[in-house]
Every structure is written in structure tokens, then in C-alpha cells.
Design a protein around this motif. Structure first.
Motif, PDB file in Angstrom:
ATOM      1  N   GLY A  70      -7.497 -11.290   3.801  1.00  0.00           N
ATOM      2  CA  GLY A  70      -6.998  -9.602   3.769  1.00  0.00           C
ATOM      3  C   GLY A  70      -7.017  -9.412   2.182  1.00  0.00           C
ATOM      4  N   GLU A  71      -7.284  -8.128   1.951  1.00  0.00           N
ATOM      5  CA  GLU A  71      -7.658  -7.655   0.655  1.00  0.00           C
ATOM      6  C   GLU A  71      -7.040  -6.186   0.537  1.00  0.00           C
ATOM      7  OE1 GLU A  71     -11.391  -6.599  -2.300  1.00  0.00           O
ATOM      8  OE2 GLU A  71     -11.683  -8.003  -0.678  1.00  0.00           O
ATOM      9  N   SER A  72      -6.802  -5.945  -0.814  1.00  0.00           N
ATOM     10  CA  SER A  72      -6.046  -4.508  -1.209  1.00  0.00           C
ATOM     11  C   SER A  72      -6.902  -3.922  -2.226  1.00  0.00           C
ATOM     12  CB  SER A  72      -4.597  -4.842  -1.592  1.00  0.00           C
ATOM     13  OG  SER A  72      -3.898  -5.283  -0.790  1.00  0.00           O
ATOM     14  N   VAL A  73      -6.852  -2.407  -2.215  1.00  0.00           N
ATOM     15  CA  VAL A  73      -7.318  -1.857  -3.142  1.00  0.00           C
ATOM     16  C   VAL A  73      -6.347  -0.587  -3.317  1.00  0.00           C
ATOM     17  CG1 VAL A  73      -9.883  -2.258  -2.323  1.00  0.00           C
ATOM     18  CG2 VAL A  73      -8.743  -0.331  -1.633  1.00  0.00           C
ATOM     19  N   VAL A  74      -6.610   0.308  -4.370  1.00  0.00           N
ATOM     20  CA  VAL A  74      -5.981   1.497  -4.660  1.00  0.00           C
ATOM     21  C   VAL A  74      -6.940   2.444  -4.676  1.00  0.00           C
ATOM     22  CG1 VAL A  74      -4.350   2.446  -6.118  1.00  0.00           C
ATOM     23  CG2 VAL A  74      -4.012   0.133  -5.911  1.00  0.00           C
ATOM     24  N   ALA A  75      -6.472   3.577  -4.070  1.00  0.00           N
ATOM     25  CA  ALA A  75      -7.384   5.048  -4.284  1.00  0.00           C
ATOM     26  C   ALA A  75      -6.556   5.936  -5.112  1.00  0.00           C
ATOM     27  CB  ALA A  75      -7.573   5.567  -2.734  1.00  0.00           C
ATOM     28  N   ASP A  76      -7.222   6.662  -5.941  1.00  0.00           N
ATOM     29  CA  ASP A  76      -6.549   7.553  -6.627  1.00  0.00           C
ATOM     30  C   ASP A  76      -6.799   8.830  -6.046  1.00  0.00           C
ATOM     31  OD1 ASP A  76      -6.156   9.586  -8.884  1.00  0.00           O
ATOM     32  OD2 ASP A  76      -6.653   8.329 -10.332  1.00  0.00           O
ATOM     33  N   ALA A  77      -5.657   9.498  -5.501  1.00  0.00           N
ATOM     34  CA  ALA A  77      -5.919  10.843  -4.802  1.00  0.00           C
ATOM     35  C   ALA A  77      -6.346  12.082  -5.752  1.00  0.00           C
ATOM     36  CB  ALA A  77      -4.660  11.117  -3.926  1.00  0.00           C
ATOM     37  N   LYS A  78      -6.064  11.834  -6.841  1.00  0.00           N
ATOM     38  CA  LYS A  78      -6.376  12.962  -7.948  1.00  0.00           C
ATOM     39  C   LYS A  78      -7.630  12.877  -8.345  1.00  0.00           C
ATOM     40  CE  LYS A  78      -4.750  14.900 -12.178  1.00  0.00           C
ATOM     41  NZ  LYS A  78      -3.943  14.584 -13.394  1.00  0.00           N
ATOM     42  N   ASP A  79      -7.991  11.682  -9.058  1.00  0.00           N
ATOM     43  CA  ASP A  79      -9.275  11.545  -9.398  1.00  0.00           C
ATOM     44  C   ASP A  79     -10.498  11.047  -8.280  1.00  0.00           C
ATOM     45  OD1 ASP A  79      -8.488  12.234 -11.968  1.00  0.00           O
ATOM     46  OD2 ASP A  79      -8.134  10.112 -12.585  1.00  0.00           O
ATOM     47  N   LYS A  80     -10.013  10.803  -7.367  1.00  0.00           N
ATOM     48  CA  LYS A  80     -10.973  10.393  -6.180  1.00  0.00           C
ATOM     49  C   LYS A  80     -11.698   9.446  -6.452  1.00  0.00           C
ATOM     50  CE  LYS A  80     -10.833  15.207  -4.000  1.00  0.00           C
ATOM     51  NZ  LYS A  80      -9.699  15.548  -4.611  1.00  0.00           N
ATOM     52  N   LYS A  81     -10.981   8.282  -6.879  1.00  0.00           N
ATOM     53  CA  LYS A  81     -11.761   7.079  -7.100  1.00  0.00           C
ATOM     54  C   LYS A  81     -11.052   5.693  -6.561  1.00  0.00           C
ATOM     55  CE  LYS A  81      -9.921   5.969 -11.887  1.00  0.00           C
ATOM     56  NZ  LYS A  81     -10.154   5.730 -12.957  1.00  0.00           N
ATOM     57  N   GLU A  82     -11.793   4.636  -6.557  1.00  0.00           N
ATOM     58  CA  GLU A  82     -10.975   3.453  -6.057  1.00  0.00           C
ATOM     59  C   GLU A  82     -10.651   2.413  -7.230  1.00  0.00           C
ATOM     60  OE1 GLU A  82     -12.876  -0.334  -3.638  1.00  0.00           O
ATOM     61  OE2 GLU A  82     -13.164   1.566  -2.728  1.00  0.00           O
ATOM     62  N   ILE A  83      -9.832   2.132  -7.170  1.00  0.00           N
ATOM     63  CA  ILE A  83      -9.581   1.087  -8.171  1.00  0.00           C
ATOM     64  C   ILE A  83      -9.284  -0.354  -7.748  1.00  0.00           C
ATOM     65  CG2 ILE A  83      -7.614   0.391  -9.800  1.00  0.00           C
ATOM     66  CD1 ILE A  83      -6.687   3.584  -9.788  1.00  0.00           C
ATOM     67  N   ASN A  84     -10.030  -1.289  -8.114  1.00  0.00           N
ATOM     68  CA  ASN A  84      -9.893  -2.677  -7.318  1.00  0.00           C
ATOM     69  C   ASN A  84      -9.137  -3.610  -8.293  1.00  0.00           C
ATOM     70  OD1 ASN A  84     -12.425  -2.562  -5.638  1.00  0.00           O
ATOM     71  ND2 ASN A  84     -13.567  -2.179  -7.490  1.00  0.00           N
ATOM     72  N   LEU A  85      -8.394  -4.291  -7.297  1.00  0.00           N
ATOM     73  CA  LEU A  85      -7.491  -4.960  -7.999  1.00  0.00           C
ATOM     74  C   LEU A  85      -8.144  -6.464  -8.108  1.00  0.00           C
ATOM     75  CD1 LEU A  85      -4.455  -4.309  -5.554  1.00  0.00           C
ATOM     76  CD2 LEU A  85      -5.002  -3.422  -7.674  1.00  0.00           C
ATOM     77  N   PRO A  86      -7.466  -7.267  -8.930  1.00  0.00           N
ATOM     78  CA  PRO A  86      -8.126  -8.617  -9.349  1.00  0.00           C
ATOM     79  C   PRO A  86      -8.495  -9.440  -7.985  1.00  0.00           C
ATOM     80  CG  PRO A  86      -5.913  -8.305 -10.683  1.00  0.00           C
ATOM     81  CD  PRO A  86      -5.914  -7.113  -9.647  1.00  0.00           C
ATOM     82  N   LYS A  87      -9.323 -10.272  -8.177  1.00  0.00           N
ATOM     83  CA  LYS A  87      -9.825 -10.721  -6.803  1.00  0.00           C
ATOM     84  C   LYS A  87      -9.485 -12.238  -7.103  1.00  0.00           C
ATOM     85  CE  LYS A  87     -12.854  -7.368  -5.677  1.00  0.00           C
ATOM     86  NZ  LYS A  87     -12.173  -6.610  -4.618  1.00  0.00           N
ATOM     87  N   LEU A  88      -9.705 -13.155  -5.851  1.00  0.00           N
ATOM     88  CA  LEU A  88      -9.433 -14.663  -5.829  1.00  0.00           C
ATOM     89  C   LEU A  88      -9.670 -15.275  -7.102  1.00  0.00           C
ATOM     90  CD1 LEU A  88      -8.345 -16.894  -4.211  1.00  0.00           C
ATOM     91  CD2 LEU A  88     -10.322 -17.004  -3.153  1.00  0.00           C
ATOM     92  N   ALA A  89     -10.925 -15.250  -7.585  1.00  0.00           N
ATOM     93  CA  ALA A  89     -11.275 -16.041  -8.516  1.00  0.00           C
ATOM     94  C   ALA A  89     -10.832 -15.655  -9.660  1.00  0.00           C
ATOM     95  CB  ALA A  89     -12.908 -15.690  -8.866  1.00  0.00           C
ATOM     96  N   ASP A  90     -10.396 -14.195 -10.111  1.00  0.00           N
ATOM     97  CA  ASP A  90      -9.371 -13.946 -11.210  1.00  0.00           C
ATOM     98  C   ASP A  90      -7.994 -14.681 -11.171  1.00  0.00           C
ATOM     99  OD1 ASP A  90     -11.721 -12.352 -11.938  1.00  0.00           O
ATOM    100  OD2 ASP A  90     -10.783 -10.395 -10.605  1.00  0.00           O
ATOM    101  N   LEU A  91      -7.513 -14.637  -9.932  1.00  0.00           N
ATOM    102  CA  LEU A  91      -6.162 -14.945  -9.871  1.00  0.00           C
ATOM    103  C   LEU A  91      -6.381 -16.585 -10.076  1.00  0.00           C
ATOM    104  CD1 LEU A  91      -5.096 -12.984  -6.969  1.00  0.00           C
ATOM    105  CD2 LEU A  91      -4.589 -12.608  -9.075  1.00  0.00           C
ATOM    106  N   ALA A  92      -6.846 -17.281  -9.520  1.00  0.00           N
ATOM    107  CA  ALA A  92      -7.141 -18.761  -9.296  1.00  0.00           C
ATOM    108  C   ALA A  92      -7.379 -19.195 -10.651  1.00  0.00           C
ATOM    109  CB  ALA A  92      -8.254 -19.088  -8.228  1.00  0.00           C
TER     110      ALA A  92
END
Length: 108
Positions: free
Chosen positions: A27-49
Motif C-alpha cells: 500500500g502506498e500514499s500520495v498527496v494531491a494539491d488541489a490548488k496547484d494541481k500537482k502530485e506530492i510524493n511522500l517518502p518511499k520505503l528505502a528512504d524510511l528504512a
């Protein structure tokens, strides 16, 4: 297509929407900015680990990571619960906050 579940969670000011989607083994999560209409990626598994070192090293063949936005701390900071299978077969779990404007990641 191919996803099993998709959840949406809006920030209090409705500018951002957290999107959590799962498949068979992850499972994965992302954030969408409704104002600027862009996707914001969250840290990935490798970043966290990498933050936790060898004790939390994900299983090479099948880490089965789940990175779920569970709530908004404030209008620009998400709270994410995470888990994966470690090399030794045990599950590693934790939580972090991530500010979508500044990119500041804080482990709980």
C-alpha cells in the motif's frame, strides 16, 4: 485499475487530499494539491528504512510495505503509519509526520 482499495482524506482547508491505495501485497500514499494541481510524493520505503539502519532492513524478496496516510495533523502535515517485513521475517512498524509544503519528515 488493479487496485483493491483507495481511500481519500482531505486536509482541513481542502487544499490537499491524501490518497492511500492498496494492491495485493503493498500500500502506498500520495498527496494531491488541489490548488496547484500537482502530485506530492511522500517518502518511499528505502528512504524510511535507511533512517533505522540494519535493524529494520526490508526483506529483499518480499518486504510487503504499507505506507498509509491515517490523518492530517494540520492543514499541511500528514500522519503516516508504515509497516514492512524485515530480513528476519518480523514486521517493522512506525509512524511519521510529513509537511507537504516544507518536505520536513519527523519520525514519531
Amino acid at each position: 485499475p488493479g487496485g483493491y482499495t483507495v481511500k481519500f482524506l482531505w486536509s482541513s482547508d481542502s487544499r490537499y487530499v491524501g490518497i492511500y491505495f492498496t494492491y495485493r501485497i503493498w500500500g502506498e500514499s500520495v498527496v494531491a494539491d488541489a490548488k496547484d494541481k500537482k502530485e506530492i510524493n511522500l517518502p518511499k520505503l528505502a528512504d524510511l528504512a535507511s533512517h533505522f539502519g540494519e535493524e529494520a532492513k526490508p526483506h529483499q524478496d518480499r518486504p510487503d510495505p504499507y505506507l498509509e496516510i491515517t490523518e492530517w495533523k494540520d492543514s499541511e502535515t500528514v500522519i503516516v503509519d508504515f509497516r514492512w517485513i524485515k530480513e528476519d521475517g518480523d514486521e517493522f512498524t512506525g509512524r511519521y509526520t510529513y509537511n507537504v509544503k516544507t518536505g520536513v519528515l519527523t519520525f514519531q
